[in-house]
Design an enzyme around this catalytic site. Structure first.
Site, mmCIF file in Angstrom:
data_model
loop_
_atom_site.group_PDB
_atom_site.id
_atom_site.type_symbol
_atom_site.label_atom_id
_atom_site.label_comp_id
_atom_site.label_asym_id
_atom_site.label_seq_id
_atom_site.Cartn_x
_atom_site.Cartn_y
_atom_site.Cartn_z
ATOM 1 N N GLN A 297 -22.319 -27.698 51.552
ATOM 2 C CA GLN A 297 -22.761 -26.827 50.459
ATOM 3 C C GLN A 297 -23.322 -25.535 51.052
ATOM 4 O O GLN A 297 -23.631 -24.607 50.325
ATOM 5 C CB GLN A 297 -23.846 -27.513 49.624
ATOM 6 N N VAL A 299 -23.542 -21.997 53.057
ATOM 7 C CA VAL A 299 -22.667 -20.818 53.196
ATOM 8 C C VAL A 299 -22.765 -20.242 54.604
ATOM 9 O O VAL A 299 -22.030 -19.326 54.959
ATOM 10 C CB VAL A 299 -23.043 -19.749 52.128
ATOM 11 N N ASP A 300 -23.648 -20.861 55.445
ATOM 12 C CA ASP A 300 -23.739 -20.336 56.819
ATOM 13 C C ASP A 300 -22.529 -20.818 57.623
ATOM 14 O O ASP A 300 -21.765 -21.656 57.160
ATOM 15 C CB ASP A 300 -25.065 -20.789 57.466
ATOM 16 N N HIS A 316 -19.395 -24.212 48.487
ATOM 17 C CA HIS A 316 -20.103 -23.119 47.792
ATOM 18 C C HIS A 316 -19.791 -21.760 48.416
ATOM 19 O O HIS A 316 -20.502 -20.788 48.197
ATOM 20 C CB HIS A 316 -21.626 -23.362 47.821
ATOM 21 N N CYS A 324 -13.543 -7.762 46.925
ATOM 22 C CA CYS A 324 -13.740 -6.608 46.042
ATOM 23 C C CYS A 324 -13.677 -7.052 44.581
ATOM 24 O O CYS A 324 -12.762 -7.770 44.165
ATOM 25 C CB CYS A 324 -12.638 -5.567 46.314
ATOM 26 N N CYS A 327 -10.238 -4.853 43.253
ATOM 27 C CA CYS A 327 -8.847 -5.181 43.659
ATOM 28 C C CYS A 327 -8.756 -6.586 44.275
ATOM 29 O O CYS A 327 -7.700 -6.995 44.731
ATOM 30 C CB CYS A 327 -8.356 -4.144 44.676
ATOM 31 N N CYS A 343 -15.394 -1.345 48.767
ATOM 32 C CA CYS A 343 -14.115 -1.848 49.276
ATOM 33 C C CYS A 343 -13.409 -0.737 50.062
ATOM 34 O O CYS A 343 -13.251 0.375 49.542
ATOM 35 C CB CYS A 343 -13.272 -2.287 48.079
ATOM 36 N N THR A 386 -29.537 -32.940 51.942
ATOM 37 C CA THR A 386 -29.317 -32.360 50.617
ATOM 38 C C THR A 386 -30.076 -33.134 49.555
ATOM 39 O O THR A 386 -30.245 -34.346 49.650
ATOM 40 C CB THR A 386 -27.818 -32.320 50.236
ATOM 41 N N PRO A 412 -35.493 -36.377 55.716
ATOM 42 C CA PRO A 412 -36.883 -36.858 55.883
ATOM 43 C C PRO A 412 -37.497 -37.290 54.554
ATOM 44 O O PRO A 412 -38.454 -38.041 54.516
ATOM 45 C CB PRO A 412 -37.623 -35.638 56.444
HETATM 46 P P1 OAD Z 1 -32.149 -28.274 49.052
HETATM 47 O O1 OAD Z 1 -33.137 -27.276 49.511
HETATM 48 O O2 OAD Z 1 -32.036 -28.602 47.598
HETATM 49 O O3 OAD Z 1 -32.371 -29.645 49.845
HETATM 50 C C1 OAD Z 1 -32.532 -29.624 51.251
HETATM 51 C C2 OAD Z 1 -32.758 -31.060 51.649
HETATM 52 O O4 OAD Z 1 -32.784 -31.121 53.074
HETATM 53 C C3 OAD Z 1 -34.102 -31.600 51.156
HETATM 54 O O5 OAD Z 1 -33.864 -32.879 50.582
HETATM 55 C C4 OAD Z 1 -34.931 -31.727 52.438
HETATM 56 O O6 OAD Z 1 -35.770 -32.880 52.387
HETATM 57 C C5 OAD Z 1 -33.852 -31.945 53.476
HETATM 58 N N1 OAD Z 1 -34.230 -31.537 54.834
HETATM 59 C C6 OAD Z 1 -35.083 -30.573 55.186
HETATM 60 N N2 OAD Z 1 -35.134 -30.492 56.543
HETATM 61 C C7 OAD Z 1 -34.259 -31.408 57.029
HETATM 62 C C8 OAD Z 1 -33.845 -31.817 58.329
HETATM 63 N N3 OAD Z 1 -34.350 -31.240 59.426
HETATM 64 N N4 OAD Z 1 -32.906 -32.806 58.446
HETATM 65 C C9 OAD Z 1 -32.400 -33.394 57.334
HETATM 66 N N5 OAD Z 1 -32.750 -33.063 56.065
HETATM 67 C C10 OAD Z 1 -33.668 -32.088 55.930
HETATM 68 O O7 OAD Z 1 -30.725 -27.770 49.584
HETATM 69 P P2 OAD Z 1 -29.315 -28.314 49.153
HETATM 70 O O8 OAD Z 1 -29.356 -29.748 48.717
HETATM 71 O O9 OAD Z 1 -28.361 -27.968 50.209
HETATM 72 O O10 OAD Z 1 -26.189 -23.844 45.873
HETATM 73 O O11 OAD Z 1 -29.006 -27.399 47.848
HETATM 74 C C11 OAD Z 1 -27.738 -27.554 47.263
HETATM 75 C C12 OAD Z 1 -27.354 -26.236 46.653
HETATM 76 O O12 OAD Z 1 -28.397 -25.734 45.803
HETATM 77 C C13 OAD Z 1 -27.112 -25.118 47.665
HETATM 78 O O13 OAD Z 1 -25.818 -25.181 48.183
HETATM 79 C C14 OAD Z 1 -27.302 -23.892 46.800
HETATM 80 C C15 OAD Z 1 -28.593 -24.327 46.105
HETATM 81 O O14 OAD Z 1 -28.835 -23.618 44.958
HETATM 82 C C16 OAD Z 1 -25.843 -22.634 45.327
HETATM 83 O O15 OAD Z 1 -26.447 -21.628 45.610
HETATM 84 C C17 OAD Z 1 -24.685 -22.700 44.364
#
Ligand code: OAD
Length: 458
Positions: A297, A299-300, A316, A324, A327, A343, A386, A412
């Site tokens: 998910q 974008v890096d 994502h 652009c 175009c 662009c 996530t 964690p």
């Molecule tokens: P979140 O910030 O919602 O969740 C990050 C998760 O990583 C949390 O559950 C943390 O506990 C966990 N975490 C933090 N440090 C960690 C580590 N060192 N090792 C393992 N886990 C760790 O981020 P995402 O779930 O990625 O979408 O968010 C999903 C989407 O919501 C993103 O892609 C973005 C955001 O809005 C869009 O922008 C469309």
């Protein structure tokens, strides 16, 4: 007949009556109990008739028919993910429902309500059974549909939904299993009676599973130890910024410079960051697995720079890609930040090629995930860093692992997603993933060299 004789006769008669009264009384009591059972069984079947409405028949069909079931499985997952978890404005969070016309989305929700009502009926029956109001065999007849589905090996999300919303059933099932675990034939919910295998669960040892079909789903947590903030965790972006002001098409139309400023600041941070041990561990896993896919998910570009670019889906989008608005020309952002964001072909406004909250997923990327899943069940699904905010991520993980694969969460913190996992690692990814590979999968990190193509961007 003398008085004495009479006395003897009456004594004998009284004794006979006494002797007969006990079994007679018992017999009458037993008849009353049986009738009471019969009466309450009748009530039970009347109840089931009442519940045997078209809605209940439809709910049963949804559970019986795998294809129909798929329409509500995502809603079941969504209901669990969002149960009691405050959520910022999350768009129609399933890409399938997102694309479905409003009416179909409503239908899916209605299907969930039907299943909910159907399960509520069985909570009610639990109460009747717990009160010993009806004999078990009558209840078995009433449970015949629900049991078959509760124990259907593929119904992980139904299990989790019941655990979340029907603690009565969960407690009762647990007690029943514990009570009769030694004598399965006596267990009320003995899945064998319904021709289902016993509880689902990983069929292969982890070491073997890691060399089979492996799906990895990552979120911002995997990049946290590279110094890139998450969204919702401590210090996350959405803790002090409003997603609606920065990560929507609407926000970009209203204030493109502000949105670009935020993305440029994120690009700078990513350029200065490096893949961490978790990214490298995934490259090692990719080299050992028969089939491998990372769905991120994020974008890096840390997965790419760690070397897994050819087995990677950015669901994502990618922060260094841009296109652009006029175009639709696509390009990779120049190394030296170009703050004009116009662009080079038509002077139109460029936007980052990421998925915003009010947008649909890229169907081509979504299709890549679906085709990986269609090639068969995964032996191992890793969910790393996530919160499982988007139910399509949870759906892919649950569907990927199916009833026979490992589903391991590395985070964690507990997330709404945790109940779906059959392995939970409450540690940081970079710190622990290499050890998980080494000690549980027999995969040594060794010297991990990313392919030349993945060389660092900066
Ligand atoms: P979140 O910030 O919602 O969740 C990050 C998760 O990583 C949390 O559950 C943390 O506990 C966990 N975490 C933090 N440090 C960690 C580590 N060192 N090792 C393992 N886990 C760790 O981020 P995402 O779930 O990625 O979408 O968010 C999903 C989407 O919501 C993103 O892609 C973005 C955001 O809005 C869009 O922008 C469309």
């Amino acid at each position: 007949m003398s008085l004495a004789d009479w006395k003897t006769v009456t004594e004998v008669a009284a004794n006979v009556v006494t002797v007969l009264a006990i079994p007679g009384g018992l017999w009458a009591w037993w008849r009353w109990l049986a009738e009471r059972h019969d009466r309450s069984t009748e009530v039970l079947f009347k109840l089931e008739e009442r519940f045997e409405s078209a809605d209940n028949r439809k709910a049963r069909k949804l559970l019986e028919n795998g294809a129909l079931y798929r329409t509500i499985r995502v809603r079941l997952i969504e209901a669990v993910l969002f149960a009691g978890v405050a959520r910022e404005a999350v768009p129609a969070s399933t890409s399938a429902a997102r694309r479905a016309p409003a009416s179909e989305g409503e239908n899916i929700l209605r299907d969930l309500e039907l299943v909910d009502c159907f399960l509520r009926f069985y909570v009610f029956l639990c109460g009747i059974r717990a009160a010993k109001q009806v004999p078990d065999n009558s209840l078995r007849i009433c449970y015949r549909y629900w049991l078959a589905h509760y124990y259907h090996p593929g119904r992980i999300e139904l299990h989790v939904y019941i655990n979340e919303y029907f603690p009565t059933l969960r407690r009762w099932l647990k007690e029943d299993r514990e009570k009769h675990s030694k004598k399965p034939e006596q267990s009320f919910f003995n899945p064998k009676q319904f021709g289902w295998k016993s509880e689902p669960g990983p069929q292969k040892p982890l070491r073997e599973a890691a060399r089979g079909r492996v799906l990895v789903l990552t979120g911002s947590g995997i990049s946290a130890e590279s110094g890139i903030p998450t969204f919702r965790g401590q210090g996350g972006y959405w803790r002090d910024k409003n997603p609606q002001k920065l990560a929507t098409r609407k926000a970009f139309h209203e204030n493109a410079p502000l949105v670009w400023e935020w993305y440029e600041e994120r690009r700078k941070r990513i350029r200065e960051a490096h893949p961490n041990a978790a990214h490298h561990a995934l490259l090692r896993l990719a080299t050992e697995a028969k089939d491998f896919l990372v769905v991120t998910q994020n974008v890096d570009d840390l997965h790419e720079r760690a070397g897994t670019a050819d087995k990677l889906v950015h669901i994502h989008g990618k922060i260094f890609d841009e296109r652009c608005m006029k175009c639709n020309q696509h390009r990779v952002a120049p190394l030296k930040p170009d703050t004009s964001h116009t662009c080079p072909e038509c002077d139109g406004l460029l936007r980052p090629s990421v998925v915003w909250f009010d947008e649909d997923l890229d169907t081509a990327e979504e299709r890549r995930v679906e085709s990986f899943l269609e090639q068969g069940p995964c032996d191992l699904v890793l969910v790393i860093g996530t919160t499982g905010t988007f139910s399509y991520v949870a759906d892919w993980a649950v569907r990927g692992a199916g009833s026979t694969g490992w589903l391991i969460e590395i985070n964690p913190e507990e997330t709404p997603f945790t109940p779906f996992a059959n392995g939970v690692v409450r540690r940081k990814a970079a710190e622990f993933l290499p050890r998980l590979l080494k000690y549980r999968m027999g995969i040594e990190m060794g010297k991990v060299t990313a392919p030349a193509s993945a060389q660092a961007r900066n």
